[in-house]
Design a protein around this motif. Structure first.
Motif, PDB file in Angstrom:
ATOM      1  N   PRO A  89      33.786  54.903  29.917  1.00  0.00           N
ATOM      2  CA  PRO A  89      33.349  54.119  30.852  1.00  0.00           C
ATOM      3  C   PRO A  89      32.912  55.036  32.257  1.00  0.00           C
ATOM      4  O   PRO A  89      32.055  54.537  32.894  1.00  0.00           O
ATOM      5  N   SER A  90      33.494  56.027  32.311  1.00  0.00           N
ATOM      6  CA  SER A  90      33.079  57.175  33.557  1.00  0.00           C
ATOM      7  C   SER A  90      31.386  57.330  33.119  1.00  0.00           C
ATOM      8  O   SER A  90      30.840  57.254  34.236  1.00  0.00           O
ATOM      9  N   LEU A 135      33.014  50.628  36.634  1.00  0.00           N
ATOM     10  CA  LEU A 135      33.421  51.703  37.413  1.00  0.00           C
ATOM     11  C   LEU A 135      34.772  51.477  37.918  1.00  0.00           C
ATOM     12  O   LEU A 135      35.776  52.574  38.030  1.00  0.00           O
ATOM     13  N   ALA A 136      35.369  50.187  38.041  1.00  0.00           N
ATOM     14  CA  ALA A 136      36.601  50.006  38.346  1.00  0.00           C
ATOM     15  C   ALA A 136      37.514  50.244  37.150  1.00  0.00           C
ATOM     16  O   ALA A 136      38.643  50.813  37.345  1.00  0.00           O
ATOM     17  N   PHE A 137      37.169  50.174  36.090  1.00  0.00           N
ATOM     18  CA  PHE A 137      38.226  50.438  34.689  1.00  0.00           C
ATOM     19  C   PHE A 137      38.009  51.774  34.653  1.00  0.00           C
ATOM     20  O   PHE A 137      39.016  52.366  34.433  1.00  0.00           O
ATOM     21  N   ALA A 138      36.877  52.356  34.773  1.00  0.00           N
ATOM     22  CA  ALA A 138      36.940  54.245  34.634  1.00  0.00           C
ATOM     23  C   ALA A 138      37.865  54.506  35.743  1.00  0.00           C
ATOM     24  O   ALA A 138      38.770  55.725  35.686  1.00  0.00           O
ATOM     25  N   LEU A 194      37.696  52.972  41.416  1.00  0.00           N
ATOM     26  CA  LEU A 194      38.200  51.913  41.719  1.00  0.00           C
ATOM     27  C   LEU A 194      37.741  51.161  42.811  1.00  0.00           C
ATOM     28  O   LEU A 194      37.185  49.999  42.840  1.00  0.00           O
ATOM     29  N   LEU A 195      37.806  51.738  43.940  1.00  0.00           N
ATOM     30  CA  LEU A 195      37.485  51.132  45.115  1.00  0.00           C
ATOM     31  C   LEU A 195      35.796  50.967  45.225  1.00  0.00           C
ATOM     32  O   LEU A 195      35.261  49.881  45.670  1.00  0.00           O
ATOM     33  N   LEU A 196      35.041  52.042  44.743  1.00  0.00           N
ATOM     34  CA  LEU A 196      33.650  51.821  44.665  1.00  0.00           C
ATOM     35  C   LEU A 196      33.439  50.668  43.673  1.00  0.00           C
ATOM     36  O   LEU A 196      32.452  49.970  43.970  1.00  0.00           O
ATOM     37  N   GLY A 197      34.008  50.562  42.611  1.00  0.00           N
ATOM     38  CA  GLY A 197      33.802  49.196  41.645  1.00  0.00           C
ATOM     39  C   GLY A 197      34.156  48.245  42.366  1.00  0.00           C
ATOM     40  O   GLY A 197      33.260  47.107  42.158  1.00  0.00           O
ATOM     41  N   VAL A 198      35.123  47.603  43.053  1.00  0.00           N
ATOM     42  CA  VAL A 198      35.288  46.809  43.770  1.00  0.00           C
ATOM     43  C   VAL A 198      34.029  46.598  44.825  1.00  0.00           C
ATOM     44  O   VAL A 198      33.584  45.238  44.745  1.00  0.00           O
ATOM     45  N   ALA A 252      24.226  44.669  43.959  1.00  0.00           N
ATOM     46  CA  ALA A 252      24.052  45.761  42.826  1.00  0.00           C
ATOM     47  C   ALA A 252      24.670  44.861  41.786  1.00  0.00           C
ATOM     48  O   ALA A 252      25.358  43.787  41.784  1.00  0.00           O
ATOM     49  N   PRO A 253      24.478  45.354  40.300  1.00  0.00           N
ATOM     50  CA  PRO A 253      24.904  44.498  39.262  1.00  0.00           C
ATOM     51  C   PRO A 253      26.546  44.348  39.293  1.00  0.00           C
ATOM     52  O   PRO A 253      27.156  45.492  39.348  1.00  0.00           O
ATOM     53  N   ARG A 254      27.034  43.219  38.978  1.00  0.00           N
ATOM     54  CA  ARG A 254      28.491  43.089  39.046  1.00  0.00           C
ATOM     55  C   ARG A 254      29.147  43.765  37.681  1.00  0.00           C
ATOM     56  O   ARG A 254      30.443  44.213  38.076  1.00  0.00           O
ATOM     57  N   VAL A 255      28.485  43.740  36.527  1.00  0.00           N
ATOM     58  CA  VAL A 255      29.159  44.302  35.400  1.00  0.00           C
ATOM     59  C   VAL A 255      29.512  45.782  35.656  1.00  0.00           C
ATOM     60  O   VAL A 255      30.152  46.331  35.562  1.00  0.00           O
ATOM     61  N   LEU A 256      28.273  46.521  36.386  1.00  0.00           N
ATOM     62  CA  LEU A 256      28.562  47.975  36.712  1.00  0.00           C
ATOM     63  C   LEU A 256      29.782  48.135  37.688  1.00  0.00           C
ATOM     64  O   LEU A 256      30.567  49.236  37.622  1.00  0.00           O
TER      65      LEU A 256
END
Length: 244
Positions: free
Chosen positions: A223-224, A189-192, A169-173, A181-185
């Motif tokens: 998602p992971s 990651l945050a959803f996973a 979650l924190l990595l996705g943020v 880095a791609p924002r969608v990515l």
């Protein structure tokens, strides 16, 4: 007095041509992801699913006793995963610390916490190997103790996945907030990460978790795999990194 102005084109050039050490660290992280995927396939699908028969301690113990080398391979694969997780915690913190230094440190610590939990869980897997391959006068007791050790391994690992979920979650943020880095990515990651944490809570809170386990498996796995696979490939190939 001389004034200096920042040319946006120069900033873009700096972003597209990062310092070599940071790019090397990103490549280390990407390679670690790919190697970890391969080791996870061996440890989970080849070893655990090949040896453990849910609800059948006798069959599980017999499988381990007949193929102790296979379980040793699985233990070694998990141990290498722990080492790669520690490497990734460091590498990801370095790559994304320019986005938010404090948040990147917390993100790395949560992955290190998960690594510790997985390392502790491996003790129970070693215990299961010892129990299953040691001569015993009571076959039923031996099988029960072996299955209990495997259950302790799985429970400890699953609890650690909650920490891993917070890490994701924190990595996705961080990924979403970065300019490189791609924002969608980051969103994937945050959803996973949220799915991992929710799955752990559901395992602890729901008495009939087995009825929804398939749904949670899909919410976690899809998602992971997409997010971490994409992140690993991006780290291996990207030329857009911040200048240190």
């Amino acid at each position: 007095m001389t004034t200096h102005t920042i040319d946006p084109r120069n900033a873009q050039d700096q972003l597209a041509a990062p310092a070599t050490p940071l790019r090397r660290i990103a490549r280390i992280a990407g390679a670690s992801y790919l190697l970890m995927f391969a080791l996870a396939i061996v440890a989970n699908f080849l070893v655990l699913q090949g040896l453990v028969v849910e609800g059948d301690p006798q069959a599980t113990t017999a499988n381990i006793a007949d193929s102790p080398g296979l379980l040793r391979i699985g233990i070694l694969a998990f141990l290498l995963i722990v080492l790669l997780d520690i490497t990734l915690a460091w590498a990801l913190q370095v790559v994304f610390r320019s986005v938010n230094r404090d948040l990147s440190v917390v993100m790395a610590w949560f992955r290190l916490g998960y690594s510790v939990m997985l390392g502790v869980a491996l003790v129970f897997l070693v215990q299961a190997l010892t129990l299953a391959t040691t001569a015993s006068t009571s076959v039923d007791a031996q099988a029960a103790q072996t299955m209990q050790a495997i259950g302790a391994f799985q429970t400890t690992w699953e609890l650690g996945l909650c920490l891993f979920g917070i890490h994701l979650l924190l990595l996705g943020v961080l990924v979403a907030r970065s300019r490189f880095a791609p924002r969608v990515l980051g969103g994937i990651l945050a959803f996973a990460g949220l799915a991992y944490a929710a799955d752990t809570v559901a395992r602890l809170a729901l008495p009939d978790y087995s009825t929804v386990s398939g749904l949670f498996l899909a919410l976690v796995a899809v998602p992971s795999m997409i997010g971490e696979g994409w992140l690993g490939f991006w780290l291996l190939t990207t030329r857009r990194l911040p200048v240190e």
